[in-house]
Design a protein around this motif. Structure first.
Motif, PDB file in Angstrom:
ATOM      1  N   UNK A   5       0.828  -1.202   0.000  1.00 43.76           N
ATOM      2  CA  UNK A   5       0.000   0.000   0.000  1.00 43.76           C
ATOM      3  C   UNK A   5       0.867   1.258   0.000  1.00 43.76           C
ATOM      4  N   UNK A   6       1.945   1.241   0.779  1.00 38.75           N
ATOM      5  CA  UNK A   6       2.850   2.391   0.829  1.00 38.75           C
ATOM      6  C   UNK A   6       3.545   2.589  -0.511  1.00 38.75           C
ATOM      7  N   UNK A   7       4.002   1.490  -1.127  1.00 38.01           N
ATOM      8  CA  UNK A   7       4.668   1.598  -2.439  1.00 38.01           C
ATOM      9  C   UNK A   7       3.711   2.126  -3.492  1.00 38.01           C
ATOM     10  N   UNK A   8       2.473   1.661  -3.456  1.00 42.15           N
ATOM     11  CA  UNK A   8       1.477   2.137  -4.423  1.00 42.15           C
ATOM     12  C   UNK A   8       1.190   3.621  -4.209  1.00 42.15           C
ATOM     13  N   UNK A   9       1.109   4.045  -2.952  1.00 41.51           N
ATOM     14  CA  UNK A   9       0.871   5.456  -2.655  1.00 41.51           C
ATOM     15  C   UNK A   9       2.022   6.312  -3.153  1.00 41.51           C
ATOM     16  N   UNK A  10       3.261   5.828  -3.022  1.00 42.28           N
ATOM     17  CA  UNK A  10       4.423   6.572  -3.522  1.00 42.28           C
ATOM     18  C   UNK A  10       4.423   6.634  -5.041  1.00 42.28           C
ATOM     19  N   UNK A  11       3.992   5.559  -5.698  1.00 39.86           N
ATOM     20  CA  UNK A  11       3.900   5.574  -7.166  1.00 39.86           C
ATOM     21  C   UNK A  11       2.877   6.597  -7.628  1.00 39.86           C
ATOM     22  N   UNK A  12       1.738   6.643  -6.955  1.00 41.04           N
ATOM     23  CA  UNK A  12       0.691   7.600  -7.327  1.00 41.04           C
ATOM     24  C   UNK A  12       1.181   9.024  -7.102  1.00 41.04           C
ATOM     25  N   UNK A  13       1.883   9.247  -5.989  1.00 40.85           N
ATOM     26  CA  UNK A  13       2.399  10.584  -5.692  1.00 40.85           C
ATOM     27  C   UNK A  13       3.426  11.013  -6.743  1.00 40.85           C
ATOM     28  N   UNK A  14       4.289  10.088  -7.157  1.00 42.01           N
ATOM     29  CA  UNK A  14       5.295  10.387  -8.185  1.00 42.01           C
ATOM     30  C   UNK A  14       4.626  10.703  -9.524  1.00 42.01           C
TER      31      UNK A  14
END
Length: 136
Positions: A5-14
């Motif tokens: 979930x954290x990795x996906x959130x960072x991808x979306x933010x990027x």
């Protein structure tokens, strides 16, 4: 928060840092007239789009030029470390939707009345960035 979930959130933010948008609501121009100008800049690079809008004689081009400058400024606010020239910005999406409609009556012969619809529109500009190599 889990790892995925954290990795996906960072991808979306990027992904969101590579995109900037601006909206213009209730612009008192008919959507049909605004779409004619919007079609000229769809998919163009930002510098070319600004030149097209600056030298177009239609009134809608003035409002779109101001909106495009606002979207460019929004991109600069998100990405302070990169310059606009290096980013390779282009008009990824431009959408013109119908807005509020003022309804008026105009007198007609023999006691009748014709309805006058004063249209407005909503414009959304989304700018995309070409440089995906910088994040690697």
């Amino acid at each position: 928060m889990g790892v995925r979930k954290r990795e996906r959130a960072e991808q979306i933010k990027e992904a969101k840092t590579q995109v900037a948008f601006a909206k213009l609501n209730n612009c008192p121009t008919s959507p049909r007239k605004m779409r004619i100008v919007a079609d000229l800049v769809r998919g163009q690079k930002v510098e070319l789009a600004l030149n097209i809008l600056r030298f177009n004689s239609k009134e809608a081009s003035r409002k779109l030029e101001k909106l495009l400058l606002s979207a460019i400024n929004n991109y600069e606010q998100k990405n302070t470390e990169t310059s606009v020239e290096e980013a390779g910005l282009f008009v990824k999406e431009i959408r013109v939707d119908g807005g509020m409609m003022l309804k008026r009556l105009r007198p007609a012969p023999q006691g009748r009345a014709h309805r006058i619809r004063k249209r407005s529109n909503h414009v959304t500009i989304v700018l995309g960035s070409n440089n995906n190599t910088q994040s690697n």
